[in-house]
Motif scaffolding. Structure first.
Motif, PDB file in Angstrom:
ATOM      1  N   GLN A   1     -30.408 -22.449  25.301  1.00  0.00           N
ATOM      2  CA  GLN A   1     -29.574 -23.641  25.153  1.00  0.00           C
ATOM      3  C   GLN A   1     -28.085 -23.302  25.041  1.00  0.00           C
ATOM      4  O   GLN A   1     -27.698 -22.139  24.956  1.00  0.00           O
ATOM      5  CB  GLN A   1     -30.031 -24.452  23.933  1.00  0.00           C
ATOM      6  N   TRP A   2     -27.255 -24.354  24.998  1.00  0.00           N
ATOM      7  CA  TRP A   2     -25.812 -24.197  24.920  1.00  0.00           C
ATOM      8  C   TRP A   2     -25.244 -25.205  23.920  1.00  0.00           C
ATOM      9  O   TRP A   2     -25.954 -26.099  23.456  1.00  0.00           O
ATOM     10  CB  TRP A   2     -25.162 -24.410  26.296  1.00  0.00           C
ATOM     11  N   VAL A   3     -23.963 -25.014  23.591  1.00  0.00           N
ATOM     12  CA  VAL A   3     -23.280 -25.916  22.666  1.00  0.00           C
ATOM     13  C   VAL A   3     -21.955 -26.356  23.268  1.00  0.00           C
ATOM     14  O   VAL A   3     -21.377 -25.665  24.109  1.00  0.00           O
ATOM     15  CB  VAL A   3     -23.009 -25.252  21.295  1.00  0.00           C
ATOM     16  N   ASN A   4     -21.478 -27.508  22.834  1.00  0.00           N
ATOM     17  CA  ASN A   4     -20.093 -27.888  23.080  1.00  0.00           C
ATOM     18  C   ASN A   4     -19.250 -27.249  21.987  1.00  0.00           C
ATOM     19  O   ASN A   4     -19.463 -27.509  20.794  1.00  0.00           O
ATOM     20  CB  ASN A   4     -19.923 -29.410  23.069  1.00  0.00           C
TER      21      ASN A   4
ATOM     22  N   TYR B   1     -20.402 -23.836  26.128  1.00  0.00           N
ATOM     23  CA  TYR B   1     -20.613 -22.398  26.113  1.00  0.00           C
ATOM     24  C   TYR B   1     -22.080 -22.094  25.819  1.00  0.00           C
ATOM     25  O   TYR B   1     -22.696 -22.685  24.924  1.00  0.00           O
ATOM     26  CB  TYR B   1     -19.735 -21.726  25.058  1.00  0.00           C
ATOM     27  N   THR B   2     -22.618 -21.139  26.558  1.00  0.00           N
ATOM     28  CA  THR B   2     -24.025 -20.783  26.406  1.00  0.00           C
ATOM     29  C   THR B   2     -24.232 -19.821  25.254  1.00  0.00           C
ATOM     30  O   THR B   2     -23.441 -18.896  25.049  1.00  0.00           O
ATOM     31  CB  THR B   2     -24.553 -20.145  27.702  1.00  0.00           C
ATOM     32  N   ILE B   3     -25.321 -20.016  24.522  1.00  0.00           N
ATOM     33  CA  ILE B   3     -25.675 -19.137  23.399  1.00  0.00           C
ATOM     34  C   ILE B   3     -26.358 -17.893  23.960  1.00  0.00           C
ATOM     35  O   ILE B   3     -27.331 -17.974  24.702  1.00  0.00           O
ATOM     36  CB  ILE B   3     -26.603 -19.865  22.420  1.00  0.00           C
ATOM     37  N   ALA B   4     -25.828 -16.726  23.580  1.00  0.00           N
ATOM     38  CA  ALA B   4     -26.373 -15.455  24.058  1.00  0.00           C
ATOM     39  C   ALA B   4     -27.234 -14.760  23.016  1.00  0.00           C
ATOM     40  O   ALA B   4     -27.880 -13.761  23.327  1.00  0.00           O
ATOM     41  CB  ALA B   4     -25.237 -14.526  24.484  1.00  0.00           C
TER      42      ALA B   4
ATOM     43  N   GLN C   1     -23.784 -16.074  18.842  1.00  0.00           N
ATOM     44  CA  GLN C   1     -22.956 -15.379  19.817  1.00  0.00           C
ATOM     45  C   GLN C   1     -22.884 -16.206  21.091  1.00  0.00           C
ATOM     46  O   GLN C   1     -23.905 -16.636  21.627  1.00  0.00           O
ATOM     47  CB  GLN C   1     -23.529 -13.992  20.117  1.00  0.00           C
ATOM     48  N   LEU C   2     -21.659 -16.434  21.572  1.00  0.00           N
ATOM     49  CA  LEU C   2     -21.416 -17.219  22.777  1.00  0.00           C
ATOM     50  C   LEU C   2     -20.755 -16.329  23.820  1.00  0.00           C
ATOM     51  O   LEU C   2     -19.803 -15.602  23.507  1.00  0.00           O
ATOM     52  CB  LEU C   2     -20.509 -18.412  22.470  1.00  0.00           C
ATOM     53  N   CYS C   3     -21.244 -16.384  25.047  1.00  0.00           N
ATOM     54  CA  CYS C   3     -20.698 -15.571  26.138  1.00  0.00           C
ATOM     55  C   CYS C   3     -19.872 -16.486  27.039  1.00  0.00           C
ATOM     56  O   CYS C   3     -20.380 -17.490  27.547  1.00  0.00           O
ATOM     57  CB  CYS C   3     -21.826 -14.904  26.912  1.00  0.00           C
ATOM     58  N   VAL C   4     -18.600 -16.122  27.258  1.00  0.00           N
ATOM     59  CA  VAL C   4     -17.652 -17.024  27.908  1.00  0.00           C
ATOM     60  C   VAL C   4     -16.903 -16.288  29.016  1.00  0.00           C
ATOM     61  O   VAL C   4     -16.362 -15.198  28.783  1.00  0.00           O
ATOM     62  CB  VAL C   4     -16.618 -17.553  26.885  1.00  0.00           C
ATOM     63  N   ARG C   5     -16.869 -16.870  30.215  1.00  0.00           N
ATOM     64  CA  ARG C   5     -15.986 -16.359  31.258  1.00  0.00           C
ATOM     65  C   ARG C   5     -14.663 -17.109  31.162  1.00  0.00           C
ATOM     66  O   ARG C   5     -14.636 -18.335  31.157  1.00  0.00           O
ATOM     67  CB  ARG C   5     -16.599 -16.505  32.655  1.00  0.00           C
ATOM     68  N   LEU C   6     -13.581 -16.368  31.084  1.00  0.00           N
ATOM     69  CA  LEU C   6     -12.253 -16.936  30.898  1.00  0.00           C
ATOM     70  C   LEU C   6     -11.783 -17.624  32.171  1.00  0.00           C
ATOM     71  O   LEU C   6     -11.700 -16.999  33.225  1.00  0.00           O
ATOM     72  CB  LEU C   6     -11.272 -15.820  30.510  1.00  0.00           C
ATOM     73  N   GLY C   7     -11.497 -18.915  32.064  1.00  0.00           N
ATOM     74  CA  GLY C   7     -10.987 -19.670  33.197  1.00  0.00           C
ATOM     75  C   GLY C   7      -9.483 -19.837  33.119  1.00  0.00           C
ATOM     76  O   GLY C   7      -8.820 -19.344  32.201  1.00  0.00           O
TER      77      GLY C   7
END
Length: 214
Positions: free
Chosen positions: A35-38, A49-52, A62-68
């Motif tokens: 799952q993911w969270v806002n 962002y997706t929960i890792a 822990q959330l894994c994020v690609r920087l935009g």
């Protein structure tokens, strides 16, 4: 539901990919792997962002994020440990079915985040199903190798990296009859669907789209 939380660690996993560790300050937060969270930044910007991490540790997410390049990317650059943030959710239906079939998890780039959550949970629960992870990294930046490589060496999972078309071709036997899940940006998911259709692999594909390429 909304939960107050605090940033405890910010770690660069690869160029333009960041892991945020968040301490949830309120009780009751729980999620399913995949799952993911806002995620709401201190300045009010909100991004999905997706929960890792595994749900066994709901207090340290822990959330894994690609920087935009947009407002979310700018807010992420300004973020620091100790900042107060808000998590809304969890959301999403990229969920592992409860059956006995072996599991093949296909991921492109940061799509490995929900896959990591699912794998860690399965192992924590001593799930007996065979786990195969097929991962197409971005520019050979293999995210979470420190988790997956030791597990593969110990035989707990099968973990292969490369072009997803090649990996699917190498694993036709296990794909037939397996639970098939794929996460990543739309061009990656399109290629997964095309290859599976071309080779006539049976069964439904459970997907999680990260949208267009950032």
């Amino acid at each position: 539901m909304s939960y107050r939380a605090t940033i405890t660690e910010i770690q660069e996993l690869a160029p333009a990919v960041t892991q945020l560790t968040v301490a949830v300050n309120e009780s009751g937060f729980a999620f399913e792997p995949g799952q993911w969270v806002n995620f709401r930044f201190p300045e009010g910007v909100s991004r999905a962002y997706t929960i890792a991490s595994a749900p066994e540790r709901p207090d340290a997410v822990q959330l894994c994020v690609r920087l935009g390049s947009g407002k979310g990317g700018g807010a992420l650059k300004n973020l620091k440990p100790g900042d107060a943030v808000t998590l809304d959710g969890p959301h999403g239906d990229f969920l592992l079915p409860s059956d006995d079939a072996p599991v093949v998890l296909m991921a492109g780039d940061v799509g490995i985040a929900p896959v990591r959550s699912i794998v860690l949970h399965m192992l924590a629960q001593h799930d007996p199903r065979k786990i195969t992870v097929l991962y197409e990294p971005d520019q050979r930046h293999i995210l979470y190798a420190g988790d997956f490589d030791p597990l593969a060496r110990d035989g707990a999972i099968t973990h292969q990296s490369g072009k997803i078309q090649t990996l699917i071709g190498r694993n036709l036997k296990i794909l037939n009859g397996a639970t098939k899940m794929a996460a990543g940006f739309e061009p990656f998911l399109d290629r997964v669907r095309e290859v599976l259709a071309e080779i006539g692999i049976d069964g439904d594909l459970i997907t999680e789209s990260f949208g267009a390429l950032p």
